[in-house]
Design an enzyme around this catalytic site. Sequence first.
Site, PDB file in Angstrom:
ATOM      1  N   ASN A 218       0.861  -1.186   0.000  1.00  0.00           N
ATOM      2  CA  ASN A 218       0.000   0.000   0.000  1.00  0.00           C
ATOM      3  C   ASN A 218       0.899   1.237   0.000  1.00  0.00           C
ATOM      4  O   ASN A 218       2.106   1.127   0.208  1.00  0.00           O
ATOM      5  CB  ASN A 218      -0.918  -0.033   1.238  1.00  0.00           C
ATOM      6  CG  ASN A 218      -0.102  -0.018   2.511  1.00  0.00           C
ATOM      7  OD1 ASN A 218       0.538   0.967   2.853  1.00  0.00           O
ATOM      8  ND2 ASN A 218      -0.080  -1.148   3.221  1.00  0.00           N
ATOM      9  N   GLY A 279       3.048   1.741  23.424  1.00  0.00           N
ATOM     10  CA  GLY A 279       3.167   1.373  22.012  1.00  0.00           C
ATOM     11  C   GLY A 279       2.249   2.242  21.189  1.00  0.00           C
ATOM     12  O   GLY A 279       1.155   2.608  21.641  1.00  0.00           O
ATOM     13  N   CYS A 280       2.708   2.627  20.021  1.00  0.00           N
ATOM     14  CA  CYS A 280       1.845   3.361  19.097  1.00  0.00           C
ATOM     15  C   CYS A 280       2.031   2.714  17.734  1.00  0.00           C
ATOM     16  O   CYS A 280       3.106   2.811  17.133  1.00  0.00           O
ATOM     17  CB  CYS A 280       2.208   4.837  19.078  1.00  0.00           C
ATOM     18  SG  CYS A 280       1.105   5.771  17.995  1.00  0.00           S
ATOM     19  N   ALA A 283       1.628   1.475  11.634  1.00  0.00           N
ATOM     20  CA  ALA A 283       1.978   0.827  10.354  1.00  0.00           C
ATOM     21  C   ALA A 283       0.728   0.442   9.571  1.00  0.00           C
ATOM     22  O   ALA A 283      -0.297   0.073  10.153  1.00  0.00           O
ATOM     23  CB  ALA A 283       2.827  -0.411  10.620  1.00  0.00           C
ATOM     24  N   ASP A 287      -3.494  -6.749   5.728  1.00  0.00           N
ATOM     25  CA  ASP A 287      -4.305  -7.718   6.478  1.00  0.00           C
ATOM     26  C   ASP A 287      -4.213  -9.108   5.860  1.00  0.00           C
ATOM     27  O   ASP A 287      -4.382 -10.108   6.541  1.00  0.00           O
ATOM     28  CB  ASP A 287      -5.768  -7.255   6.503  1.00  0.00           C
ATOM     29  CG  ASP A 287      -5.915  -5.958   7.293  1.00  0.00           C
ATOM     30  OD1 ASP A 287      -5.242  -5.834   8.328  1.00  0.00           O
ATOM     31  OD2 ASP A 287      -6.669  -5.070   6.861  1.00  0.00           O
ATOM     32  N   PRO A 316      -1.393 -11.965  10.776  1.00  0.00           N
ATOM     33  CA  PRO A 316      -1.735 -11.728  12.181  1.00  0.00           C
ATOM     34  C   PRO A 316      -2.036 -10.252  12.429  1.00  0.00           C
ATOM     35  O   PRO A 316      -1.476  -9.387  11.756  1.00  0.00           O
ATOM     36  CB  PRO A 316      -0.469 -12.150  12.930  1.00  0.00           C
ATOM     37  CG  PRO A 316       0.621 -12.121  11.927  1.00  0.00           C
ATOM     38  CD  PRO A 316       0.006 -12.341  10.585  1.00  0.00           C
ATOM     39  N   ASP A 317      -2.917  -9.974  13.371  1.00  0.00           N
ATOM     40  CA  ASP A 317      -3.217  -8.582  13.748  1.00  0.00           C
ATOM     41  C   ASP A 317      -2.284  -8.215  14.908  1.00  0.00           C
ATOM     42  O   ASP A 317      -2.462  -8.671  16.046  1.00  0.00           O
ATOM     43  CB  ASP A 317      -4.694  -8.462  14.154  1.00  0.00           C
ATOM     44  CG  ASP A 317      -5.102  -6.999  14.335  1.00  0.00           C
ATOM     45  OD1 ASP A 317      -4.275  -6.207  14.838  1.00  0.00           O
ATOM     46  OD2 ASP A 317      -6.236  -6.661  13.971  1.00  0.00           O
TER      47      ASP A 317
HETATM   48  O1  C5P Z   1      -8.119  -3.243  11.845  1.00  0.00           O
HETATM   49  P1  C5P Z   1      -7.269  -2.240  11.156  1.00  0.00           P
HETATM   50  O2  C5P Z   1      -6.273  -2.849  10.237  1.00  0.00           O
HETATM   51  O3  C5P Z   1      -8.017  -1.144  10.475  1.00  0.00           O
HETATM   52  O4  C5P Z   1      -6.505  -1.523  12.349  1.00  0.00           O
HETATM   53  C1  C5P Z   1      -5.572  -0.506  12.119  1.00  0.00           C
HETATM   54  C2  C5P Z   1      -4.612  -0.482  13.262  1.00  0.00           C
HETATM   55  O5  C5P Z   1      -4.155  -1.795  13.538  1.00  0.00           O
HETATM   56  C3  C5P Z   1      -3.372   0.340  12.967  1.00  0.00           C
HETATM   57  O6  C5P Z   1      -2.924   0.885  14.204  1.00  0.00           O
HETATM   58  C4  C5P Z   1      -2.406  -0.710  12.430  1.00  0.00           C
HETATM   59  O7  C5P Z   1      -1.051  -0.340  12.625  1.00  0.00           O
HETATM   60  C5  C5P Z   1      -2.777  -1.934  13.238  1.00  0.00           C
HETATM   61  N1  C5P Z   1      -2.667  -3.225  12.535  1.00  0.00           N
HETATM   62  C6  C5P Z   1      -1.780  -4.164  13.001  1.00  0.00           C
HETATM   63  N2  C5P Z   1      -1.707  -5.406  12.413  1.00  0.00           N
HETATM   64  C7  C5P Z   1      -2.504  -5.708  11.384  1.00  0.00           C
HETATM   65  C8  C5P Z   1      -3.412  -4.756  10.894  1.00  0.00           C
HETATM   66  C9  C5P Z   1      -3.467  -3.534  11.510  1.00  0.00           C
HETATM   67  O8  C5P Z   1      -1.041  -3.890  13.938  1.00  0.00           O
HETATM   68  N3  C5P Z   1      -2.406  -6.892  10.811  1.00  0.00           N
END
Ligand code: C5P
Length: 408
Positions: A218, A279-280, A283, A287, A316-317
Amino acid sequence: MQPHYGFAGFMGKRVHLGVTGSIAAFKVIDLVRALQRADCMVSATLTEAARQFVTPLSFQALGASPVYTDMFAENPDADTAFGHLEPGQAADVMVIAPASANIIAKLAMGLADDMLSCQALAFPGPKIVAPAMNPRMWAAPATRRNWDTLEALGYVRVDPECGSVACGDTGAGRLAPVDDIFLACLKALAPQDLAGKKVLVTLGPTREPWDAVRFWSNPSSGTMGACVAMAAYLRGADVTVVAGSTGLSFPCDMAVVSVTTARQMYAACTDLWPNMDMGCLTAAVADYRPVPFGETKFKKGTSAGAGITVEFETNPDILKTLGETKRDGQKLIGFAAETGNPREEAARKLANKHLDLIAANDIAKTGSGFGVTTNEMFVLDAKGRREQWPQLPKTEVAWRLWDHLLLD
Ligand code: C5P
């Protein structure tokens, strides 16, 4: 200057710049400009040797005021009798750049035999020194000892770089990049309300390879996260950045872990998180990742017919995982770049990912999101506070996010 170094908001702060004799003296003209862009006021002192390389007029023309020269010179902008004491009363920080071996020796000894050395001795606030000299002068035992002494005396030291210097020699002795000296000034001026905090920031896009040359990604530039990392750094935090592919650079005393894929980012973050206070995660993580075609390059005509089908697997999220494993006292900020309803999405993600704060933006709006230096955020925290911020530079958004997180 890179966008994540462009902090403003230091309105009313005053920096006194001491310039000594070095060919690098012309470079600090850019430092004056950077400080003014940050809303700082600048005054300067040019030693006799500095004036062989640059003129007081160059600094005056840029708005530096007053510009001091000799102890006993007439100076219509300044109190001639007490010019040696004025910066100590008026300025918030003093920076000597470029600093010659001579001024370093004088500072180490506490000598006060010209305007600049008197002003330094009488200056009670933070003092920054950025040397520039021939590598053999820099390596000389006397300079090494004096440099150590400056540390013991509490000076903030911005080490010179390695490289070729004006006389043709190569080695350590080149003035540090102006950006680094500028950041040292801002750090000295900023509240140190994140001092001692370990902060993790993710930024930039991930790249998910499909064949030997192609990937799924992206357009994230990583600027928002870089601003968040820099704001925390300037406020005294010990920052670790986990960065996807960006062309951004960071101060050399900031830890940067470079990754490519979401799974690499996940591994780095889950490894680092237990030792972090905050943590912030900014990124733009993919997905989904394509199921790899293979190790080789896909060639046109390999598959029969016009269409090819690419299958995807779930990544992974990272944010959710860190939220679920958050221990008492850890604070976590997430971002939500949306095209639908940012407010609803923000509320859902705040709860679902166990966040303390979420910043959401509508990427369909001009001046908000990818590839621009501004953002328009809706901010929601776990205590139910909600704020709609106007369009702001990303540096300002970053600064406010930390302010917001530090609220009780
Ligand atoms: O659910 P979504 O992708 O919209 O969430 C966005 C937030 O989650 C952002 O802070 C992004 O950095 C984080 N994120 C993540 N891992 C993923 C997808 C999103 O840490 N696989």
